[in-house]
Design an enzyme around this catalytic site. Sequence first.
Site, PDB file in Angstrom:
ATOM      1  N   CYS A  15      33.505 -12.454  61.014  1.00 52.24           N
ATOM      2  CA  CYS A  15      32.313 -13.284  61.165  1.00 52.24           C
ATOM      3  C   CYS A  15      31.748 -13.662  59.801  1.00 52.24           C
ATOM      4  O   CYS A  15      31.608 -12.817  58.913  1.00 52.24           O
ATOM      5  CB  CYS A  15      31.258 -12.547  61.982  1.00 52.24           C
ATOM      6  SG  CYS A  15      29.724 -13.475  62.213  1.00 52.24           S
TER       7      CYS A  15
ATOM      8  N   CYS B 121      29.246 -15.711  66.760  1.00 43.20           N
ATOM      9  CA  CYS B 121      29.048 -14.285  66.998  1.00 43.20           C
ATOM     10  C   CYS B 121      30.250 -13.747  67.759  1.00 43.20           C
ATOM     11  O   CYS B 121      30.375 -13.957  68.970  1.00 43.20           O
ATOM     12  CB  CYS B 121      27.770 -13.997  67.777  1.00 43.20           C
ATOM     13  SG  CYS B 121      27.477 -12.211  67.974  1.00 43.20           S
TER      14      CYS B 121
ATOM     15  N   PHE C 234      17.815   9.416  85.913  1.00 42.37           N
ATOM     16  CA  PHE C 234      17.661   8.238  85.048  1.00 42.37           C
ATOM     17  C   PHE C 234      18.657   7.176  85.526  1.00 42.37           C
ATOM     18  O   PHE C 234      19.432   6.626  84.754  1.00 42.37           O
ATOM     19  CB  PHE C 234      17.898   8.586  83.576  1.00 42.37           C
ATOM     20  CG  PHE C 234      17.095   9.764  83.082  1.00 42.37           C
ATOM     21  CD1 PHE C 234      15.794   9.589  82.631  1.00 42.37           C
ATOM     22  CD2 PHE C 234      17.632  11.042  83.080  1.00 42.37           C
ATOM     23  CE1 PHE C 234      15.049  10.675  82.171  1.00 42.37           C
ATOM     24  CE2 PHE C 234      16.908  12.132  82.622  1.00 42.37           C
ATOM     25  CZ  PHE C 234      15.600  11.954  82.166  1.00 42.37           C
TER      26      PHE C 234
ATOM     27  N   GLU D 229      14.761   7.315  89.431  1.00 42.18           N
ATOM     28  CA  GLU D 229      14.461   6.366  88.366  1.00 42.18           C
ATOM     29  C   GLU D 229      12.952   6.150  88.245  1.00 42.18           C
ATOM     30  O   GLU D 229      12.240   6.073  89.253  1.00 42.18           O
ATOM     31  CB  GLU D 229      15.153   5.020  88.654  1.00 42.18           C
ATOM     32  CG  GLU D 229      14.783   3.873  87.755  1.00 42.18           C
ATOM     33  CD  GLU D 229      15.028   4.164  86.277  1.00 42.18           C
ATOM     34  OE1 GLU D 229      14.190   3.757  85.455  1.00 42.18           O
ATOM     35  OE2 GLU D 229      16.064   4.796  85.945  1.00 42.18           O
TER      36      GLU D 229
ATOM     37  N   ASP E 127      21.872  10.063  82.690  1.00 39.54           N
ATOM     38  CA  ASP E 127      22.089   9.053  81.654  1.00 39.54           C
ATOM     39  C   ASP E 127      20.729   8.673  81.084  1.00 39.54           C
ATOM     40  O   ASP E 127      20.195   7.599  81.369  1.00 39.54           O
ATOM     41  CB  ASP E 127      22.802   7.831  82.262  1.00 39.54           C
ATOM     42  CG  ASP E 127      23.106   6.754  81.229  1.00 39.54           C
ATOM     43  OD1 ASP E 127      23.007   7.041  80.014  1.00 39.54           O
ATOM     44  OD2 ASP E 127      23.425   5.628  81.635  1.00 39.54           O
TER      45      ASP E 127
ATOM     46  N   CYS F 245      23.564   7.779  74.894  1.00 37.13           N
ATOM     47  CA  CYS F 245      23.644   6.739  73.872  1.00 37.13           C
ATOM     48  C   CYS F 245      23.184   7.260  72.520  1.00 37.13           C
ATOM     49  O   CYS F 245      22.964   6.480  71.588  1.00 37.13           O
ATOM     50  CB  CYS F 245      22.815   5.520  74.283  1.00 37.13           C
ATOM     51  SG  CYS F 245      21.064   5.878  74.543  1.00 37.13           S
TER      52      CYS F 245
END
Length: 398
Positions: free
Chosen positions: A50, A134, A264, A284, A330, A356
Amino acid sequence: MSKNTPIIRIAAKGDGVTNTGAHVSGAVPGDMVDADGVIIPGPDHVSPPCQHFARCGGCQLQHANEAALEEFVRSRVVNAAEGQGICADEVLPVHLSPAGSRRRATLHGLRKGKRAMAGFRESGSHTIVDLAECPVLTPELTALIAPLRSFIAAHAGRAPVDIGLAVSDQGVDCSLTNLSLDGLAATEAALDFARDNGLARLSIDQGYGAETVWEPEPVGVTLSDVSVPMPTGAFLQATRDAEARMVSDARHWLKGAGVIADLFAGLGTFAFGLVEGRKALAVEADQAAYLACKSAAARAQREVHSMHRDLFRNPLDAKEISKFSAILLDPPRAGAREQIGQIAQSTAQRVVYVSCNPSSWARDAATLIEAGFRLEKLRPVGQFRWSTHVELVSYFTR
């Protein structure tokens, strides 16, 4: 720095690190750095695909080839575990999402005179990189950058505009924040923009919350063959391939389990993938996501039962957790300290933890290990290609 010092690893923020501990921006393992700090490229150093690389904050590792990227993702996860004294029975191959696969992103736009810019921000800066290309985003998201630039140039004020993009089953869901539609002409222009670009939905926040101005048919997303309504701003895994890999791992690891709690749960990404032949509870905190999951389960006649509950303020306690055959969670980047503490005190035997953030995951994993769990499987996941953002899916038993 001595002559031709080797780069031996990539640090968490993307710099190459020498065998003396010095950080060198733009270097990867196998490179050499001469006495003047000039990088001598090694076999894993490639030309960035890029033109915006090095300015755009969206990517940090486009100069690393596939092998170097995989090793970076793997080492970030394994080192986080080892930092807590945790060793997995098996570290599975890294899953790395391909170029052009990212289906959700937040860009930024800014009008400057009669023109506008649209793109990611520079790293550590509010300066917007005006994207001409992108290679990370899906083609349909990349194709929207130029039309968005024109629309912002014509209708935005002086404040930066946040641009939320996500690919739904019906097309691109676009939300704009900090943009006011003054008068009928501006509203009609927004409708023309949505229609001309085939948007599935256009939502605009003029300072009072997101309002949908264009949605020809209800927007949804398919999760494990279940069509789920997709609220504006709903969380999706960044790439479909990474989602499929993690759901497949969880399904394989929890084979034979009875009722499962998905904590979650969001829209039910994992709950719908695990429910075949058994029941699942999807918990949730976000009301819109909870209602979407609930209605999808009822319409598809799946045994996913939804619960609206903030697991940070009110985690399932050990007694509640003990009713389930297995737990999947999660959580957001902060992890799930309080909920993990209750799982540790329960009689749960099987836990799949998707994360994450390797650091908060490792902290929580240490709590599970102290409670008698062992880490059987660990898979590093790099769904944010060329980024230092790393994810994982893991399996604990006791």
